[in-house]
Design a protein around this motif. Structure first.
Motif, mmCIF file in Angstrom:
data_model
loop_
_atom_site.group_PDB
_atom_site.id
_atom_site.type_symbol
_atom_site.label_atom_id
_atom_site.label_comp_id
_atom_site.label_asym_id
_atom_site.label_seq_id
_atom_site.Cartn_x
_atom_site.Cartn_y
_atom_site.Cartn_z
ATOM 1 N N ALA A 80 30.188 34.888 35.768
ATOM 2 C CA ALA A 80 30.544 33.308 34.910
ATOM 3 C C ALA A 80 29.174 32.029 35.417
ATOM 4 O O ALA A 80 28.760 32.597 36.690
ATOM 5 C CB ALA A 80 31.612 32.966 35.432
ATOM 6 N N SER A 81 28.938 31.565 34.583
ATOM 7 C CA SER A 81 28.024 30.477 34.994
ATOM 8 C C SER A 81 28.731 29.509 34.804
ATOM 9 O O SER A 81 28.538 29.288 34.108
ATOM 10 C CB SER A 81 27.110 30.574 34.366
ATOM 11 O OG SER A 81 25.149 29.810 34.298
ATOM 12 N N GLY A 82 28.840 28.200 36.532
ATOM 13 C CA GLY A 82 29.161 27.031 35.939
ATOM 14 C C GLY A 82 29.319 27.251 37.322
ATOM 15 O O GLY A 82 29.498 27.916 38.417
ATOM 16 N N LEU A 83 30.059 26.563 37.807
ATOM 17 C CA LEU A 83 29.677 25.468 39.190
ATOM 18 C C LEU A 83 31.450 25.811 40.142
ATOM 19 O O LEU A 83 32.539 25.171 39.246
ATOM 20 C CB LEU A 83 30.093 23.752 39.177
ATOM 21 C CG LEU A 83 30.589 23.246 41.101
ATOM 22 C CD1 LEU A 83 28.833 24.007 41.378
ATOM 23 C CD2 LEU A 83 30.369 21.500 40.812
ATOM 24 N N GLY A 84 31.278 26.894 40.440
ATOM 25 C CA GLY A 84 32.425 27.784 40.811
ATOM 26 C C GLY A 84 32.416 29.254 40.507
ATOM 27 O O GLY A 84 32.680 29.873 40.835
ATOM 28 N N GLY A 85 31.495 29.283 39.900
ATOM 29 C CA GLY A 85 31.423 31.030 40.093
ATOM 30 C C GLY A 85 32.411 32.171 39.200
ATOM 31 O O GLY A 85 32.988 31.418 38.354
ATOM 32 N N GLY A 86 32.550 32.816 39.757
ATOM 33 C CA GLY A 86 33.705 33.461 39.262
ATOM 34 C C GLY A 86 34.653 33.203 39.467
ATOM 35 O O GLY A 86 36.095 33.173 38.785
ATOM 36 N N ASN A 206 42.182 24.145 32.126
ATOM 37 C CA ASN A 206 42.265 23.349 31.355
ATOM 38 C C ASN A 206 42.702 22.049 31.971
ATOM 39 O O ASN A 206 42.914 20.636 31.613
ATOM 40 C CB ASN A 206 41.792 23.254 29.767
ATOM 41 C CG ASN A 206 40.256 22.894 29.277
ATOM 42 O OD1 ASN A 206 39.350 22.458 29.681
ATOM 43 N ND2 ASN A 206 40.414 23.755 27.958
ATOM 44 N N TYR A 207 43.836 22.293 32.971
ATOM 45 C CA TYR A 207 44.767 21.682 33.855
ATOM 46 C C TYR A 207 44.692 21.132 34.940
ATOM 47 O O TYR A 207 45.295 20.562 35.434
ATOM 48 C CB TYR A 207 45.820 22.217 33.276
ATOM 49 C CG TYR A 207 46.321 22.033 32.160
ATOM 50 C CD1 TYR A 207 46.709 20.652 31.039
ATOM 51 C CD2 TYR A 207 46.456 23.304 30.495
ATOM 52 C CE1 TYR A 207 46.980 20.900 29.463
ATOM 53 C CE2 TYR A 207 46.831 23.465 29.772
ATOM 54 C CZ TYR A 207 46.637 22.031 29.342
ATOM 55 O OH TYR A 207 46.937 22.581 28.002
ATOM 56 N N GLY A 208 43.314 21.766 34.925
ATOM 57 C CA GLY A 208 43.023 21.800 36.812
ATOM 58 C C GLY A 208 44.211 22.455 37.999
ATOM 59 O O GLY A 208 44.478 22.074 39.305
ATOM 60 N N SER A 209 45.705 23.794 37.085
ATOM 61 C CA SER A 209 45.994 24.237 37.826
ATOM 62 C C SER A 209 45.300 25.316 39.082
ATOM 63 O O SER A 209 46.178 25.261 39.832
ATOM 64 C CB SER A 209 47.477 24.689 37.267
ATOM 65 O OG SER A 209 47.555 23.714 36.256
ATOM 66 N N LYS A 210 44.363 25.830 38.142
ATOM 67 C CA LYS A 210 43.976 26.991 39.068
ATOM 68 C C LYS A 210 43.147 26.193 40.442
ATOM 69 O O LYS A 210 42.401 24.966 40.436
ATOM 70 C CB LYS A 210 43.112 27.390 38.101
ATOM 71 C CG LYS A 210 42.649 28.729 38.924
ATOM 72 C CD LYS A 210 41.559 29.332 37.960
ATOM 73 C CE LYS A 210 40.733 30.737 37.682
ATOM 74 N NZ LYS A 210 40.814 31.413 36.857
ATOM 75 N N ASN A 211 43.720 26.911 41.629
ATOM 76 C CA ASN A 211 42.368 26.534 42.766
ATOM 77 C C ASN A 211 41.111 26.638 42.522
ATOM 78 O O ASN A 211 41.168 27.400 43.855
ATOM 79 C CB ASN A 211 43.509 26.844 43.846
ATOM 80 C CG ASN A 211 44.967 26.078 44.445
ATOM 81 O OD1 ASN A 211 44.722 25.049 43.763
ATOM 82 N ND2 ASN A 211 45.399 26.402 44.248
ATOM 83 N N SER A 212 40.300 26.501 41.465
ATOM 84 C CA SER A 212 39.087 27.889 42.303
ATOM 85 C C SER A 212 37.561 26.343 42.644
ATOM 86 O O SER A 212 39.063 25.523 43.630
ATOM 87 C CB SER A 212 38.370 26.699 40.552
ATOM 88 O OG SER A 212 39.011 25.890 39.891
ATOM 89 N N LEU A 213 37.071 27.420 43.301
ATOM 90 C CA LEU A 213 35.965 26.592 44.522
ATOM 91 C C LEU A 213 35.733 25.253 43.876
ATOM 92 O O LEU A 213 35.724 24.707 44.992
ATOM 93 C CB LEU A 213 34.934 27.526 44.257
ATOM 94 C CG LEU A 213 35.724 28.698 45.156
ATOM 95 C CD1 LEU A 213 34.264 30.363 44.545
ATOM 96 C CD2 LEU A 213 36.079 29.404 46.212
#
Length: 380
Positions: A80-86, A206-213
């Motif tokens: 993945a390429s993006g802020l928060g990576g994988g 897309n709902y921000g439910s996931k506690n990504s980095l």
């Protein structure tokens, strides 16, 4: 404001880079994090076929999306390429390594214990779980998630112990509707919501439910003074004459109509340089800058293997009475639970493994069922 010198520069914003950036910023260090990809706040992940077709990382083709494929002679990898990576595309599961698996087994019966064990790592596991926010798939949602209880029933029929897994997701409380607002105290400044059970975890929530980095470690690091530069593609690094390191990066223009030629390089310096661009990205950077490193890189880039994942599809599943088994793979998070297969140390007959259920977004369910035909409802 971009400074010219930092105590530390972190390259990459995945699990390694985000945790390191947070720890350094919390210790009062001046830290800069360089991420080549975009910020993906709630609502910004592509969903339409046209958008998804462009959601790949290929700057020479003016593509600055999230997915990048690496292809080698006997190995393929998706990063993945993006802020928060994988963390943007993984399936939310955070399992502590089994305490019996801190060992290397070799042919001939020889084994070698690891220098660290579970008891050494448990405090650190706990710290990560507390920061990210981990909970098992809740009971009140299990009952309305067909794939979850169908998988549990199949495991029981096979004589395997099923358990619901710890997930980095915000779920609704019992008696509350799914999709309630959580907060907007994140570096995107956007409102997050509890899980809507849409199965879109692996293509960006897309709902921000996931506690990504970006919602956890990076938000906390940002609050501690971390400077984050997105679109910063690191190309070169070298020892600085006065000590420390100089780092060159180019700044991508995500808004350009066509792929622009490489722009001028920006150079910043640091006392400590942390390469955290992933197993492949960091290796690529080291090999690309091999002439600047003082030690020979004889083993860098060798002995790679895949992560052992294998995917299977359930099609035309039926119950014992011959009726179709309704699985609804698009309902729920991607993974809810799993079973642990014992290895020889546990009385099994081969290597140990985890087998977990898996789901897909609803738009893929429509495609799959349309392709399969109306004779196989709820095929996956």
């Amino acid at each position: 404001m971009t400074h010219s010198h930092y105590d530390a520069i972190v390259v990459g914003s995945g699990f390694g880079g985000s945790v390191m950036a947070y720890r350094l910023a919390a210790a009062g260090k001046r830290v800069c994090l360089l991420e080549r990809g975009k910020r993906f706040g709630p609502g910004s992940f592509p969903r339409s076929p046209y958008q998804l077709a462009k959601n790949f990382w290929a700057p020479k083709q003016n593509l600055y999306g999230m997915f990048q494929f690496w292809q080698f002679r006997r190995l393929f990898a998706l990063v993945a390429s993006g802020l928060g990576g994988g963390s943007l595309i993984y399936a939310n599961v955070l399992i502590r390594k089994d305490e019996r698996w801190f060992v290397n087994d070799y042919p001939g019966g020889r084994s070698e214990e690891w220098p660290v064990g579970r008891e050494d790592l448990d405090p650190h596991y706990q710290a990560v779980e507390d920061m990210i926010g981990v909970s098992r798939y809740p009971q009140h949602l299990q009952a309305i998630t067909p794939k979850a209880h169908e998988y549990a029933r199949a495991a029981a029929q096979a004589g395997l112990k099923h358990e619901y897994l710890p997930l980095a997701v915000n779920f609704s409380a019992a008696g509350h509707p799914n999709g309630e607002p959580i907060d907007n105290r994140n570096l995107h400044g956007q409102t997050r919501y509890t899980c809507r059970l849409c199965g879109e975890c692996d293509v960006g929530c897309n709902y921000g439910s996931k506690n990504s980095l970006d919602h956890t470690y990076l938000t906390q690091a940002h609050n501690q003074g971390l400077e984050i530069i997105t679109g910063a593609d690191v190309r070169k690094f070298r020892p600085a004459p006065q000590g420390g390191w100089q780092v060159d990066y180019i700044q991508h223009d995500f808004q350009a109509d066509a792929a622009p030629p490489p722009g001028p390089r920006t150079t910043i310096s640091c006392d400590r340089l942390i390469l955290a661009a992933g197993a492949l990205g960091s290796t690529h950077l080291m090999l690309r800058n091999a002439e600047t490193l003082k030690a020979p890189l004889l083993a860098v880039g060798t002995r790679f293997c895949g992560n052992g994942d294998m995917l299977g599809m359930a099609a035309s599943a039926k119950q014992s009475d011959g009726k179709w088994r309704v699985i609804d793979a698009n309902k729920g998070p991607v993974i809810t639970g799993g079973v642990r297969l014992p290895d020889t140390r546990d009385g099994g007959t081969g290597p140990g493994a985890y087998i977990e259920d898996a789901g897909i977004p609803v738009f893929l369910s429509w495609l799959a069922e349309s392709y399969a035909g109306s004779s196989m409802p709820r095929m996956i």
